[in-house]
Scaffold this active site. Structure first.
Site, PDB file in Angstrom:
ATOM      1  N   GLY A  71       4.991  -4.300   9.694  1.00 24.34           N
ATOM      2  CA  GLY A  71       6.447  -4.396   9.600  1.00 24.34           C
ATOM      3  C   GLY A  71       7.079  -4.466  10.967  1.00 24.34           C
ATOM      4  CG  ASN A  72      10.429  -6.331  11.630  1.00 26.80           C
ATOM      5  OD1 ASN A  72      11.555  -5.891  11.496  1.00 26.80           O
ATOM      6  ND2 ASN A  72       9.946  -7.303  10.860  1.00 26.80           N
ATOM      7  NE  ARG A  73      11.541   0.212  17.205  1.00 29.01           N
ATOM      8  CZ  ARG A  73      11.897   0.224  18.480  1.00 29.01           C
ATOM      9  NH1 ARG A  73      11.240  -0.509  19.343  1.00 29.01           N
ATOM     10  NH2 ARG A  73      12.911   0.948  18.876  1.00 29.01           N
ATOM     11  CB  SER A  74      14.776  -5.677  11.631  1.00 24.91           C
ATOM     12  OG  SER A  74      16.051  -6.049  11.159  1.00 24.91           O
ATOM     13  CB  ALA A 123      13.002  -8.965  12.148  1.00 23.93           C
TER      14      ALA A 123
END
Ligand code: CTP
Length: 399
Positions: A207-210, A274
């Protein structure tokens, strides 16, 4: 909308500042707003219904039990372009958080999907009380705009934060919130937000931090300017906002599917999400034991933006995002060209602090060759800048 009166509801809570709302009503009328005043029953202790009827030129009710045949809470909610509540008391904040509908004003708020602007005014100890502050944060997360009270002399001998701000300050902030123009009236705007996740096994993911905050700010700003907004939101804990159709997804493939379904009738696509660039080749059905977790085989995800822009109609405006740490303008321009975009906002992430923050800075580059640097500012202001550009591109594309 020049020459057309704009309908709003002025809610009045039961605080001493209710008398100052008479002046606020007058100044809003000067700006060509048509106003229905909805006081809470307790506010009538400060300013009576006769005053509001005389000033607004309209009948005034406080309860749903008056004029029942007119179903006032629903008709007022539908007619009004926005609701401003001034003053908003601590009690009213608490009732709004709970979704109470125990007088006409809270019924109207509950039935309305339009912008809502609160002007709290109360004693500093009540304003600074953690419960009040928590209620304010909850309402903000649900899309209410909440103005910061002024500081100064209070009703009694003491002074502090909690004063009702000057009418002109309230009006400036209110106009900013509702968008002084309805320049996206009837336009369909599709926005992606948040960050996609790709499962590795039943418990792990890539995943990502968006946070989804920039996408949400765009959705609120577009709604305020009159657009029909659909937001495809990936893995964000931001709450649904009234008047914005929110479709929640997890993976890049789900996001692609939801966007594709809504692409055909939109005027503008804004791809603020993102998206994971890759996913595991296969998803393990059982949790992978740590001894077996040495490496993960990946396969690239489809570039959603590129795919959608390749099939877009000439009249559709396509906006992309990028996050870069250096050479922002050149890399942004290259992405704008390679993904066939009309506009790109290149987030300046050189100091790392954009995710989950309420602030952002970056270049806004358009396909007509213009490039503007937006200094560190709120994501709401960035949204406004982007939509200003979208409006000018829309009139150019469709003119
Ligand atoms: N994007 C997308 N689908 C992907 C990856 C990105 O639609 N699989 C979109 C993003 O939503 C954003 C834009 O493409 O609007 C640019 O994303 P970014 O991650 O900055 O660029 P990439 O194309 O992934 O290139 P790179 O990571 O190499 O910089």
């Amino acid at each position: 909308m020049s020459g057309t009166k704009r309908e709003i509801v002025l809610g009045v809570g039961g605080g001493i500042a209710a008398y100052k709302a008479c002046e606020l009503l007058r100044r809003l009328q000067d700006l060509d707003f048509s106003i229905t005043v909805v006081p809470t029953p307790s506010s009538l202790n400060f300013v009576g219904a006769a005053t509001w009827e005389a000033l607004s030129g309209r009948s005034v009710s406080t309860e749903v039990w008056q004029d029942v045949d007119k179903v006032k809470h629903v008709s007022l909610a539908d007619q009004a372009e926005a609701i401003i509540i001034a003053p908003t008391t601590a009690d009213l904040l608490a009732r709004l958080v709970q979704g109470r509908a125990d007088d006409l004003l809270t019924n109207v708020v509950s039935a309305s999907s339009k912008p809502k602007f609160l002007v709290p005014a109360m004693h500093p100890q009540m304003w600074l009380n953690p419960t009040t502050q928590a209620n304010v944060e909850i309402l903000k997360s649900r899309g209410f705009a909440v103005m910061q009270p002024a500081t100064g002399r209070l009703t009694g001998e003491d002074s502090g934060v909690g004063r009702f701000p000057e009418s002109q300050q309230i009006i400036a902030a209110f106009l900013e919130h509702i968008g002084s123009t309805q320049d996206l009236l009837g336009k369909r705007i599709l926005i992606s937000a948040g960050g996609t996740r790709e499962a590795i096994d039943p418990v792990r993911y890539i995943g990502n931090r968006s946070s989804g905050k920039q996408g949400q700010a765009l959705a609120i700003e577009a709604r305020n300017r009159g657009a029909h907004v659909t937001m495809v939101l990936a893995n964000s804990n931001i709450a649904d906002v009234a008047g914005i159709q929110t479709l929640r997804v997890e993976t890049a493939a789900q996001m692609h599917g939801a966007l594709k379904e809504n692409m055909h009738d939109c005027d503008v696509l804004i791809m603020a999400a993102a998206v994971s660039d890759a996913r595991p080749t296969s998803v393990a059905q059982e949790k992978i034991k740590k001894a077996d977790l040495q490496s993960i085989d990946l396969v690239s995800n489809l570039d959603i933006l590129k795919d959608l822009s390749a099939d877009a109609k000439d009249s559709q405006i396509i906006v992309g995002f990028a996050a870069e740490t250096s050479d922002l303008e050149n890399l942004g321009l290259a992405k704008l060209k390679s993904k066939k975009l009309n506009l790109i906002y290149v987030n300046d992430v050189s100091n790392g602090a954009v995710f989950a923050s309420d602030q952002s800075a970056g270049f806004l580059i358009s396909d007509d060759g213009q490039s503007t640097y937006i200094e560190q500012t709120s994501k709401a202001k960035v949204a406004r800048n982007i939509l200003d550009k979208v409006v000018s591109r829309l009139s150019y594309a469709n003119g």
